[in-house]
Design a protein around this motif. Sequence first.
Motif, PDB file in Angstrom:
ATOM      1  N   GLN A  69      -6.216   6.831  -1.378  1.00 23.54           N
ATOM      2  CA  GLN A  69      -6.211   5.381  -1.175  1.00 23.54           C
ATOM      3  C   GLN A  69      -7.155   4.675  -2.140  1.00 23.54           C
ATOM      4  O   GLN A  69      -6.889   3.574  -2.600  1.00 23.54           O
ATOM      5  CB  GLN A  69      -6.607   5.037   0.276  1.00 23.54           C
ATOM      6  N   TYR A  72      -6.280   1.838  -4.712  1.00 22.34           N
ATOM      7  CA  TYR A  72      -7.010   0.564  -4.687  1.00 22.34           C
ATOM      8  C   TYR A  72      -7.486   0.185  -6.088  1.00 22.34           C
ATOM      9  O   TYR A  72      -7.319  -0.956  -6.527  1.00 22.34           O
ATOM     10  CB  TYR A  72      -8.208   0.649  -3.726  1.00 22.34           C
ATOM     11  N   ARG A 131       0.823  -1.219   0.000  1.00 16.96           N
ATOM     12  CA  ARG A 131       0.000   0.000   0.000  1.00 16.96           C
ATOM     13  C   ARG A 131       0.857   1.269   0.000  1.00 16.96           C
ATOM     14  O   ARG A 131       0.556   2.223  -0.714  1.00 16.96           O
ATOM     15  CB  ARG A 131      -0.898  -0.013   1.253  1.00 16.96           C
ATOM     16  N   THR A 154      -5.292  -1.861   1.202  1.00 18.11           N
ATOM     17  CA  THR A 154      -5.507  -0.516   0.630  1.00 18.11           C
ATOM     18  C   THR A 154      -6.995  -0.160   0.681  1.00 18.11           C
ATOM     19  O   THR A 154      -7.367   0.976   1.015  1.00 18.11           O
ATOM     20  CB  THR A 154      -4.951  -0.446  -0.810  1.00 18.11           C
TER      21      THR A 154
END
Length: 340
Positions: free
Chosen positions: A325, A329, A240, A292
């Motif tokens: 994020q 993702y 991540r 993530t």
Amino acid sequence: MELKFAQSILLGFGLKESIVTIKKVESGLINSTFVLNSKTNSYILQAINTNIFPNYEKGLENILTVGNWLKSKNYSYSFPLPINGQYLKVENEVWRLMPYVKNSMSYNRVSSLNQVKSAANCLGEFYHHLSDFNTEILSITLPNFHNGNSITKKFEEALLNCDKERLLLTKSLTNEIVKELPILKKWDEVCNSLPIRVVHYDTKINNFLFDKKTDEVLALIDLDTLMPGCVLSDIGDMIRTYSNPLGEESKEIEKVICNMEVINTIIQAFTNKAALQKEEIENLFFGGMAITLMQSVRFLTDYLNRDSYYKTSYKDQNLVRVKNQWALYKSLRNNLKPPS
Ligand code: GN1
Ligand code: MG
């Protein structure tokens, strides 16, 4: 922080040196961290956020137990332990003092594959040395910390009870994220089927200290979350944070696209050092994707709850973090297939 106060804490730990300078460390979203310099030594002083870490005493036991184990195993990295093996309570605040790792620095984003390899080697060695450690002697200091079901529930509660203005502002993003929640269910199933190991639970990029001169990792720090768990939490958080070219605070959302070369480097270096089971190795990619998504949900929950968990320094910072994020993702999802 005032010099006089820092001096009194140092004295509380039995150290009689005079502090010359104090510097606040801005990274870290939970605890408050300062560097103290005397003429001869440097220390890290931290106030522990006891709302988030109510079991900090058990947490300290975990840190000391694992630290002593690694010492007996010739772990090649520093593992800075709290001075005197104790925390100090002063007026409702809990403090710890640690030696400063000399010539170290940290990054919020990656700038070379060598950094990636060096960090994955460090985590791999950590897992290697702890592979025969009895995890039952560690306390679970943050129950359900990476539990998909519990994180989903907190998110759903926030949707019901949150700031309505913020809910309106995030409506379409929230709807998109809700559609992906089955991945967190799958995460729980996968994690429950894998061996229980000693997990750091916070392997984000700025928790690795790098040597200022050689750029090799000196230490993996920030040990409050050290407890039993599943390897995917750690490899997931590395993926991540290392694969995100701009780091989790960047507002340039359109540039947040995962770097697959970084991910492949992490997995290769890590699996070379840590002896994992086949089922663990098969799910490392999925771990990055699920962690993530989990972090998107955790930031969004906190945004809806008016920023009560993560530190923020400007309005809507948690929303920027969610968008960042979420972009990461989606790019991971394009590259990685969840297990069938
Ligand atoms: C928090 O305290 P810090 O910044 O190392 C959080 C992690 C998140 C991270 C996101 C106990 O870590 O789980 O991944 O922020 N720690 C806790 O940056 O919630
Ligand atoms: Mg942390």
